[in-house]
Design an enzyme around this catalytic site. Structure first.
Site, PDB file in Angstrom:
ATOM      1  N   LYS A  24      70.676  39.750 -12.165  1.00  0.00           N
ATOM      2  CA  LYS A  24      69.843  39.717 -10.961  1.00  0.00           C
ATOM      3  C   LYS A  24      70.049  40.967 -10.117  1.00  0.00           C
ATOM      4  O   LYS A  24      69.087  41.624  -9.690  1.00  0.00           O
ATOM      5  CB  LYS A  24      70.182  38.483 -10.123  1.00  0.00           C
ATOM      6  CG  LYS A  24      69.530  38.457  -8.737  1.00  0.00           C
ATOM      7  CD  LYS A  24      69.996  37.280  -7.920  1.00  0.00           C
ATOM      8  CE  LYS A  24      71.260  37.575  -7.149  1.00  0.00           C
ATOM      9  NZ  LYS A  24      71.021  38.234  -5.850  1.00  0.00           N
ATOM     10  N   ASN A  25      71.324  41.298  -9.856  1.00  0.00           N
ATOM     11  CA  ASN A  25      71.621  42.392  -8.934  1.00  0.00           C
ATOM     12  C   ASN A  25      71.258  43.756  -9.498  1.00  0.00           C
ATOM     13  O   ASN A  25      71.227  44.738  -8.752  1.00  0.00           O
ATOM     14  CB  ASN A  25      73.108  42.362  -8.548  1.00  0.00           C
ATOM     15  CG  ASN A  25      73.442  41.182  -7.660  1.00  0.00           C
ATOM     16  OD1 ASN A  25      72.581  40.656  -6.962  1.00  0.00           O
ATOM     17  ND2 ASN A  25      74.690  40.748  -7.688  1.00  0.00           N
ATOM     18  N   CYS A 118      71.053  35.435   1.832  1.00  0.00           N
ATOM     19  CA  CYS A 118      72.137  34.521   2.188  1.00  0.00           C
ATOM     20  C   CYS A 118      72.802  34.961   3.477  1.00  0.00           C
ATOM     21  O   CYS A 118      73.027  36.150   3.703  1.00  0.00           O
ATOM     22  CB  CYS A 118      73.184  34.469   1.070  1.00  0.00           C
ATOM     23  SG  CYS A 118      72.577  33.719  -0.455  1.00  0.00           S
ATOM     24  N   ARG A 123      76.463  41.797   7.582  1.00  0.00           N
ATOM     25  CA  ARG A 123      76.250  42.626   6.390  1.00  0.00           C
ATOM     26  C   ARG A 123      75.441  43.822   6.860  1.00  0.00           C
ATOM     27  O   ARG A 123      74.254  43.951   6.583  1.00  0.00           O
ATOM     28  CB  ARG A 123      75.508  41.844   5.308  1.00  0.00           C
ATOM     29  CG  ARG A 123      76.247  40.614   4.851  1.00  0.00           C
ATOM     30  CD  ARG A 123      75.458  39.818   3.826  1.00  0.00           C
ATOM     31  NE  ARG A 123      75.319  40.522   2.567  1.00  0.00           N
ATOM     32  CZ  ARG A 123      74.812  39.966   1.480  1.00  0.00           C
ATOM     33  NH1 ARG A 123      74.410  38.719   1.484  1.00  0.00           N
ATOM     34  NH2 ARG A 123      74.697  40.651   0.369  1.00  0.00           N
ATOM     35  N   ASP A 308      81.355  37.688  -5.278  1.00  0.00           N
ATOM     36  CA  ASP A 308      80.373  36.711  -5.748  1.00  0.00           C
ATOM     37  C   ASP A 308      80.995  35.617  -6.603  1.00  0.00           C
ATOM     38  O   ASP A 308      80.355  34.597  -6.863  1.00  0.00           O
ATOM     39  CB  ASP A 308      79.260  37.405  -6.544  1.00  0.00           C
ATOM     40  CG  ASP A 308      78.213  38.036  -5.644  1.00  0.00           C
ATOM     41  OD1 ASP A 308      78.298  37.876  -4.414  1.00  0.00           O
ATOM     42  OD2 ASP A 308      77.305  38.691  -6.180  1.00  0.00           O
ATOM     43  N   ARG A 400      67.599  31.250  -6.550  1.00  0.00           N
ATOM     44  CA  ARG A 400      67.486  32.690  -6.280  1.00  0.00           C
ATOM     45  C   ARG A 400      68.208  33.511  -7.322  1.00  0.00           C
ATOM     46  O   ARG A 400      67.841  34.670  -7.569  1.00  0.00           O
ATOM     47  CB  ARG A 400      68.053  33.015  -4.891  1.00  0.00           C
ATOM     48  CG  ARG A 400      67.202  32.558  -3.716  1.00  0.00           C
ATOM     49  CD  ARG A 400      67.775  33.079  -2.400  1.00  0.00           C
ATOM     50  NE  ARG A 400      68.044  34.484  -2.521  1.00  0.00           N
ATOM     51  CZ  ARG A 400      69.215  35.061  -2.244  1.00  0.00           C
ATOM     52  NH1 ARG A 400      70.224  34.346  -1.840  1.00  0.00           N
ATOM     53  NH2 ARG A 400      69.357  36.356  -2.387  1.00  0.00           N
TER      54      ARG A 400
END
Length: 420
Positions: A24-25, A118, A123, A308, A400
């Site tokens: 995903k990232n 999220c 952040r 994560d 997600r």
């Protein structure tokens, strides 16, 4: 109709194989990077998750087109004719800030809504701005938008990041592709997703070197085009299934993965009492005996223990023998899953960045709520090990980042369903 909850009946060991999806990232950033190519790129191994849908809509809103064929996305950015992204899309996903660098490189300006995603505490995107300011970008924030301009054009520069932020590194690389001259980025993030971005950009005709190390060099102003690229496997999804099997017990094999990207996690799992065997493209985990506590787990930038994976590994250790200390060094609010785990019988105490997990004899099913992506995966993991039924609400967070998580766990023998 989207399902609203995941229901898990715990107590069944897992067995079988899972094919790991693309990262995903990485995929999200490659879609954004396609803006530089001004043509069509075919990106293979793209996961079927909701964040990819959002990023695809961002590209379409900018004037591009995105067509999915199974796990391949065809991203055509030739028609992109605007540099402004809408709040209603960007506010849904943190990674959408990654269009900032490509838009500035392509148009010399951008207007991007403040990103969402999220809620993990502060952040700040200041590091994104500092990196690009060195390249000649001027920023102004206005009513929830970041406005970027380059009154004197983009120029190569020496970019020294205060912290090896993945997003800041990626945006600096992407903006530097449109700058005149050479850019050197120091204290760069070293995550595998950065190396994947470099490979994609080089396939598009860019000159990027050093990804995977702390110094990255970009020679800008090269004509770029579309390319064909395959996304690397998702190391966090891999870690999730490993932790699920560690929690529930059993014997699973994960295919299409890369164990060297998860050395910190597999080491911790071995310390907890799991057997972990690795090959060229697979990881096998076996857990038959009760888990034991491990030395302090401190989240750090790659190649350290991933933030994560913190919540998911914590969930695996809830019934371990002894006490494990977690120290969260990346995000301020990454223990939001803890109160939900306590509802299931976990013994966890938190203070600031530290969480102390004392193993308990048994967990019990409960009604819990996912408040973020990885915290949701942690609740499912705990549910696999608990006695009785666990119902996880807020599963939109899980969708997600995980492709068919309940279905894959069912294939491993778990009693898990999605319901309205």
């Amino acid at each position: 109709m989207a399902k609203e909850k995941i229901v898990v009946e715990g107590g069944t060991p897992l067995a079988g194989e899972v094919h790991i999806s693309g990262a995903k990232n990485s995929a999200l950033k490659l879609i954004a990077a396609a803006l530089l190519g001004q043509g069509e790129s075919a990106i293979h191994n793209v996961p079927l998750i909701s964040d990819i849908v959002v990023m695809s809509k961002v590209i379409e809103t900018l004037g591009g087109s995105v067509r999915r064929d199974g796990h391949t996305l065809h991203v055509d950015t030739a028609g992109v004719d605007t540099w402004e992204t809408p709040y209603e899309l960007v506010s849904k996903m943190r990674a959408s800030i990654s269009v900032l660098g490509p838009l500035v490189a392509r148009f010399g300006k951008a207007r991007v809504a403040m990103p969402g995603g999220c809620n993990l505490g502060a952040r700040k995107i200041d590091m994104h701005m500092v990196g690009m300011e060195a390249l000649g970008v001027h920023f102004h924030t206005d009513h929830g938008y970041i406005e970027a301009s380059t009154p004197n054009g983009l120029h190569g520069a020496y970019v020294a990041l205060d912290f090896p932020s993945v997003g800041a590194t990626e945006n600096a690389i992407l903006a530097a592709c449109g700058a005149e001259g050479v850019t050197v980025i120091t204290n760069a993030a070293r995550e595998p997703e950065i190396a994947d971005l470099q490979d994609f950009l080089c396939a598009c005709g860019a000159e990027v070197r050093g990804a995977g190390g702390s110094v990255i060099t970009v020679e800008g102003r090269r004509p770029l085009h579309g390319c064909v690229h395959r996304v690397i496997p998702d190391r966090i999804v891999t870690a999730t299934y490993l932790c699920a099997a560690a929690a529930a017990g059993g014997d699973i094999t994960l295919r299409n993965t890369e164990h060297r990207q998860l050395a910190a996690v597999t080491t911790a799992l071995r310390q907890a009492g799991c057997r972990v065997d690795c090959g060229a493209d697979y990881i096998r985990l076996t857990r038959t005996e009760p888990l034991r506590a491990v030395p302090p787990v401190q989240t750090t930038p790659y190649p350290g223990f991933p933030t994560d994976c913190q919540a998911i590994f914590m969930a695996a250790l809830l019934q371990s023998r002894g006490t494990t200390v977690f120290v969260e060094n990346i995000f301020q609010s990454r223990y939001r899953h803890v109160p939900e785990l306590i509802r299931m019988g976990a013994d966890i105490r938190t203070e600031g960045r530290v969480a102390v997990v004392c193993g308990v004899e048994r967990l019990h099913g409960a009604e819990v709520v996912a408040t973020d992506l990885r915290g949701g995966a942690a609740l499912v993991t705990a549910g696999l090990a608990a006695e009785g039924i666990t119902t996880v609400q807020g599963v939109g967070h899980i969708h997600r980042g995980y492709e068919e998580l309940p279905a894959h766990l069912r294939a491993l023998g778990a009693h898990i369903t999605e319901e309205n």
